[in-house]
Design a protein around this motif. Sequence first.
Motif, PDB file in Angstrom:
ATOM      1  N   ALA A 186       0.322 -12.584  -4.644  1.00 51.23           N
ATOM      2  CA  ALA A 186       0.337 -12.898  -3.358  1.00 51.23           C
ATOM      3  C   ALA A 186       0.914 -11.469  -2.614  1.00 51.23           C
ATOM      4  O   ALA A 186       1.677 -10.948  -2.789  1.00 51.23           O
ATOM      5  CB  ALA A 186       1.287 -14.136  -2.931  1.00 51.23           C
ATOM      6  N   MET A 187       0.283 -11.623  -1.237  1.00 52.76           N
ATOM      7  CA  MET A 187       0.670 -10.590  -0.326  1.00 52.76           C
ATOM      8  C   MET A 187       1.958 -10.882   0.453  1.00 52.76           C
ATOM      9  O   MET A 187       1.804 -11.826   1.206  1.00 52.76           O
ATOM     10  CB  MET A 187      -0.392 -10.165   0.693  1.00 52.76           C
ATOM     11  N   ASN A 188       2.953  -9.758   0.485  1.00 50.64           N
ATOM     12  CA  ASN A 188       4.067 -10.008   1.237  1.00 50.64           C
ATOM     13  C   ASN A 188       4.122  -9.060   2.220  1.00 50.64           C
ATOM     14  O   ASN A 188       3.132  -8.342   2.513  1.00 50.64           O
ATOM     15  CB  ASN A 188       5.517  -9.972   0.396  1.00 50.64           C
ATOM     16  N   PRO A 189       4.909  -8.909   3.081  1.00 47.11           N
ATOM     17  CA  PRO A 189       4.992  -7.984   4.269  1.00 47.11           C
ATOM     18  C   PRO A 189       4.634  -6.476   3.827  1.00 47.11           C
ATOM     19  O   PRO A 189       4.256  -5.593   4.575  1.00 47.11           O
ATOM     20  CB  PRO A 189       6.251  -8.257   5.150  1.00 47.11           C
ATOM     21  N   TYR A 190       5.518  -6.098   2.775  1.00 46.04           N
ATOM     22  CA  TYR A 190       5.330  -4.740   2.322  1.00 46.04           C
ATOM     23  C   TYR A 190       4.045  -4.713   1.532  1.00 46.04           C
ATOM     24  O   TYR A 190       3.466  -3.312   1.603  1.00 46.04           O
ATOM     25  CB  TYR A 190       6.542  -4.541   1.226  1.00 46.04           C
ATOM     26  N   SER A 191       3.295  -5.363   0.825  1.00 43.21           N
ATOM     27  CA  SER A 191       2.210  -5.303   0.423  1.00 43.21           C
ATOM     28  C   SER A 191       1.127  -5.130   1.520  1.00 43.21           C
ATOM     29  O   SER A 191       0.289  -4.361   1.330  1.00 43.21           O
ATOM     30  CB  SER A 191       1.815  -6.622  -0.381  1.00 43.21           C
ATOM     31  N   LEU A 192       1.398  -5.847   2.515  1.00 44.46           N
ATOM     32  CA  LEU A 192       0.635  -5.464   3.789  1.00 44.46           C
ATOM     33  C   LEU A 192       0.528  -4.217   4.242  1.00 44.46           C
ATOM     34  O   LEU A 192      -0.435  -3.531   4.594  1.00 44.46           O
ATOM     35  CB  LEU A 192       0.861  -6.398   4.915  1.00 44.46           C
ATOM     36  N   ARG A 193       1.722  -3.658   4.331  1.00 45.33           N
ATOM     37  CA  ARG A 193       1.980  -2.086   4.748  1.00 45.33           C
ATOM     38  C   ARG A 193       1.193  -1.288   3.843  1.00 45.33           C
ATOM     39  O   ARG A 193       0.542  -0.320   4.302  1.00 45.33           O
ATOM     40  CB  ARG A 193       3.329  -1.873   4.899  1.00 45.33           C
ATOM     41  N   LYS A 194       1.226  -1.470   2.678  1.00 45.99           N
ATOM     42  CA  LYS A 194       0.985  -0.735   1.593  1.00 45.99           C
ATOM     43  C   LYS A 194      -0.774  -0.696   1.575  1.00 45.99           C
ATOM     44  O   LYS A 194      -1.243   0.392   1.483  1.00 45.99           O
ATOM     45  CB  LYS A 194       1.541  -1.284   0.260  1.00 45.99           C
ATOM     46  N   THR A 195      -1.148  -1.778   1.884  1.00 48.86           N
ATOM     47  CA  THR A 195      -2.614  -1.921   1.880  1.00 48.86           C
ATOM     48  C   THR A 195      -3.205  -1.282   3.103  1.00 48.86           C
ATOM     49  O   THR A 195      -4.127  -0.490   2.860  1.00 48.86           O
ATOM     50  CB  THR A 195      -3.191  -3.390   1.874  1.00 48.86           C
ATOM     51  N   LEU A 196      -2.463  -1.510   4.259  1.00 49.32           N
ATOM     52  CA  LEU A 196      -2.961  -0.935   5.458  1.00 49.32           C
ATOM     53  C   LEU A 196      -3.119   0.575   5.273  1.00 49.32           C
ATOM     54  O   LEU A 196      -3.914   1.338   5.892  1.00 49.32           O
ATOM     55  CB  LEU A 196      -2.401  -1.687   6.583  1.00 49.32           C
ATOM     56  N   ARG A 197      -1.898   1.111   4.668  1.00 44.18           N
ATOM     57  CA  ARG A 197      -1.748   2.631   4.649  1.00 44.18           C
ATOM     58  C   ARG A 197      -2.682   2.981   3.896  1.00 44.18           C
ATOM     59  O   ARG A 197      -3.395   4.154   4.301  1.00 44.18           O
ATOM     60  CB  ARG A 197      -0.306   2.614   4.172  1.00 44.18           C
ATOM     61  N   VAL A 198      -3.103   2.539   2.510  1.00 46.45           N
ATOM     62  CA  VAL A 198      -4.129   3.036   1.847  1.00 46.45           C
ATOM     63  C   VAL A 198      -5.503   2.890   2.405  1.00 46.45           C
ATOM     64  O   VAL A 198      -6.454   3.956   2.070  1.00 46.45           O
ATOM     65  CB  VAL A 198      -4.099   2.441   0.297  1.00 46.45           C
ATOM     66  N   LEU A 199      -5.745   1.957   3.116  1.00 41.42           N
ATOM     67  CA  LEU A 199      -7.044   1.832   3.860  1.00 41.42           C
ATOM     68  C   LEU A 199      -7.291   2.895   5.059  1.00 41.42           C
ATOM     69  O   LEU A 199      -8.388   3.558   5.130  1.00 41.42           O
ATOM     70  CB  LEU A 199      -7.339   0.592   4.398  1.00 41.42           C
ATOM     71  N   GLU A 200      -6.083   3.226   5.514  1.00 36.57           N
ATOM     72  CA  GLU A 200      -5.942   4.186   6.695  1.00 36.57           C
ATOM     73  C   GLU A 200      -6.252   5.554   5.870  1.00 36.57           C
ATOM     74  O   GLU A 200      -7.100   6.596   6.513  1.00 36.57           O
ATOM     75  CB  GLU A 200      -4.722   4.368   7.095  1.00 36.57           C
ATOM     76  N   ILE A 201      -5.665   6.036   4.678  1.00 43.33           N
ATOM     77  CA  ILE A 201      -5.820   7.055   3.979  1.00 43.33           C
ATOM     78  C   ILE A 201      -7.471   7.241   3.456  1.00 43.33           C
ATOM     79  O   ILE A 201      -7.953   8.088   3.737  1.00 43.33           O
ATOM     80  CB  ILE A 201      -5.061   7.275   3.098  1.00 43.33           C
ATOM     81  N   ALA A 202      -7.975   6.129   3.222  1.00 41.08           N
ATOM     82  CA  ALA A 202      -9.575   6.079   2.898  1.00 41.08           C
ATOM     83  C   ALA A 202     -10.384   6.508   3.994  1.00 41.08           C
ATOM     84  O   ALA A 202     -11.323   7.212   4.047  1.00 41.08           O
ATOM     85  CB  ALA A 202      -9.720   4.720   2.271  1.00 41.08           C
ATOM     86  N   ARG A 203     -10.062   5.769   5.154  1.00 40.68           N
ATOM     87  CA  ARG A 203     -10.740   5.788   6.438  1.00 40.68           C
ATOM     88  C   ARG A 203     -10.796   7.297   6.901  1.00 40.68           C
ATOM     89  O   ARG A 203     -11.660   7.860   7.346  1.00 40.68           O
ATOM     90  CB  ARG A 203     -10.574   4.906   7.378  1.00 40.68           C
ATOM     91  N   THR A 204      -9.651   7.939   7.120  1.00 38.74           N
ATOM     92  CA  THR A 204      -9.281   9.216   7.607  1.00 38.74           C
ATOM     93  C   THR A 204      -9.824  10.474   6.653  1.00 38.74           C
ATOM     94  O   THR A 204     -10.262  11.501   7.214  1.00 38.74           O
ATOM     95  CB  THR A 204      -7.733   9.681   8.015  1.00 38.74           C
ATOM     96  N   ASN A 205      -9.797  10.301   5.311  1.00 36.28           N
ATOM     97  CA  ASN A 205     -10.482  11.313   4.515  1.00 36.28           C
ATOM     98  C   ASN A 205     -11.657  11.206   3.805  1.00 36.28           C
ATOM     99  O   ASN A 205     -11.933  11.811   3.207  1.00 36.28           O
ATOM    100  CB  ASN A 205      -9.219  11.377   3.456  1.00 36.28           C
ATOM    101  N   ARG A 206     -12.142   9.961   4.597  1.00 38.03           N
ATOM    102  CA  ARG A 206     -13.355   9.502   3.819  1.00 38.03           C
ATOM    103  C   ARG A 206     -13.647   9.396   2.322  1.00 38.03           C
ATOM    104  O   ARG A 206     -14.462   9.984   1.827  1.00 38.03           O
ATOM    105  CB  ARG A 206     -14.576  10.590   4.452  1.00 38.03           C
ATOM    106  N   LEU A 207     -12.895   8.361   1.863  1.00 37.60           N
ATOM    107  CA  LEU A 207     -12.874   8.101   0.519  1.00 37.60           C
ATOM    108  C   LEU A 207     -13.326   6.635   0.392  1.00 37.60           C
ATOM    109  O   LEU A 207     -12.908   5.721   0.750  1.00 37.60           O
ATOM    110  CB  LEU A 207     -11.290   8.162  -0.127  1.00 37.60           C
ATOM    111  N   PRO A 208     -14.426   6.586  -0.612  1.00 38.92           N
ATOM    112  CA  PRO A 208     -14.653   5.330  -0.907  1.00 38.92           C
ATOM    113  C   PRO A 208     -13.554   4.369  -1.618  1.00 38.92           C
ATOM    114  O   PRO A 208     -12.511   5.141  -1.982  1.00 38.92           O
ATOM    115  CB  PRO A 208     -15.827   5.494  -2.138  1.00 38.92           C
TER     116      PRO A 208
END
Length: 532
Positions: A114-136
Amino acid sequence: MAVIRSALDTGGEVYRANRANQLALLDRLDEQLELAKAGGGERYQQRHRERGRMLARERIELLLDPDSPFLELSTLAAWGTEFTVGAAEVTGIGVVSGVECVLLAHDPTVRGGAMNPYSLRKTLRVLEIARTNRLPVINLVESGGADLPSQSDIFVPGGRIFHELTAMSAARIPTVALVFGNSTAGGAYVPGMCDYAVLVDQRAKVFLGGPPLVKMATGEVSDDESLGGADMHSRVSGLADYFAVDEADAIRIGREIMSRLNWRKLGPPPSPHAPAPNYDPDEILGIVSADVKVPFDPREILARTVDGSEFDEYKPRYGTALVTGWARIHGYPVGVLANHRGVLFSEESKKATEFILLANQTDTPLIFLQNTTGYMVGASYEQGGIIKDGAKMINAVANSEVPHLTINMASSFGAGNYGMSGRAYDPRLMFAWPGARLAVMGAAQLAGVLSIVGRASAKATGRPFDEEKDAAQRQFIEAQIEAESDSFYVTARLYDDGIIDPRDTRTVLGMSLSAVHSNTVAGRRGFGVFRM
């Protein structure tokens, strides 16, 4: 290019004391990393295995190319909070079928993933890394959705996950969902919004509402398979693109999907000639001062980090509290800004500004090695223009478009954090060493400032000043700031992307540079107004 000649005395008392301090910090780090790897603990891991399922890290290991590295991110998210260390997720950058990509795996041994507030931060950060660096992105899904007691902190910002997935698809950054178990409620939209969805037979449960909720809402009696099983979604709803007979099959299919992406990096490749440093990276442990107030020469760090220990220093005789220059790391050309004596004066600010402009002119990524107490204060420095000179540097950092990679080596205080590309200035990736500190200022200085303000207030209003109360308050505040500036506290809140062993700095920077070169590497061609 000039080769750095190390002056390190590896037999000296200072070296031994520094090394002992760093090893103690690394022992502390290893202890917490083991807790993160343990997830929900042995009992829940064993229960998970008895159900015939792999653990999150086992799935990742099987998905990655054999013997390829995995740069785990935000490993200690949620440290020191009510939630489990690691925040019920494993995230990082790895290579799958020759494609560098971001991996995000739920850990079902922690409250069902289950996702808690820190899981959410972690998810959003890694998706940001994927988007800005163009990583699948590959999502390894097994989550019961939101941690319901924390829903008020999750529901509204959690919608950003779907935003990121759809934005990446629009930007032609592939997204894949491998569904091993629950993917319910809002989580059901993850396979729904990814470009590719693979569901495991008799395991995947993808539905907006499970049988109990459906019965309560409509009176209908259903079961997991008819509502959201892999067979139904592959035959009836069409949600599943691929039907996997078991977990290993899902991972096989995931690897095949990645092999067919026809993926190409947009950044220039590294030089094939990337000689190792001339000095042992293990010696970094004896270089970093045990006391963060004691500076150390970053050239000694660079001698053990950059290719062939070669470093072309820029303006070596000007603004000497900041070391700037050109080098290569694992074949990638970089510009380096590294604090030497902590304080940033006007000279250092102007030097940094010019250097950042040059890096943008030549499309060269920048490495920021932080060890700063901030910009200099005092009447003569204010009159000399420290504000406008510091503003030049921050302007350059904020508007620079070449990739930034930042490492907090020891301390990162005040606006020096901003000028050295701290989190607010969007470095592509940012890491810290275990003894690093991050705060508006040092604990003693902050407590002292509040004491001076209180004393002045009492004098202005004619009140007696309580020395005993002031001493107790100073002690309390110092302890608070010491705790809140600790590297574990900082990384727990996702203010960096993880704490790393200083000896791994070259490897981490090399993997990070490879990741950022998945996207175009180009500098800004026009900046804002520089206050002269």
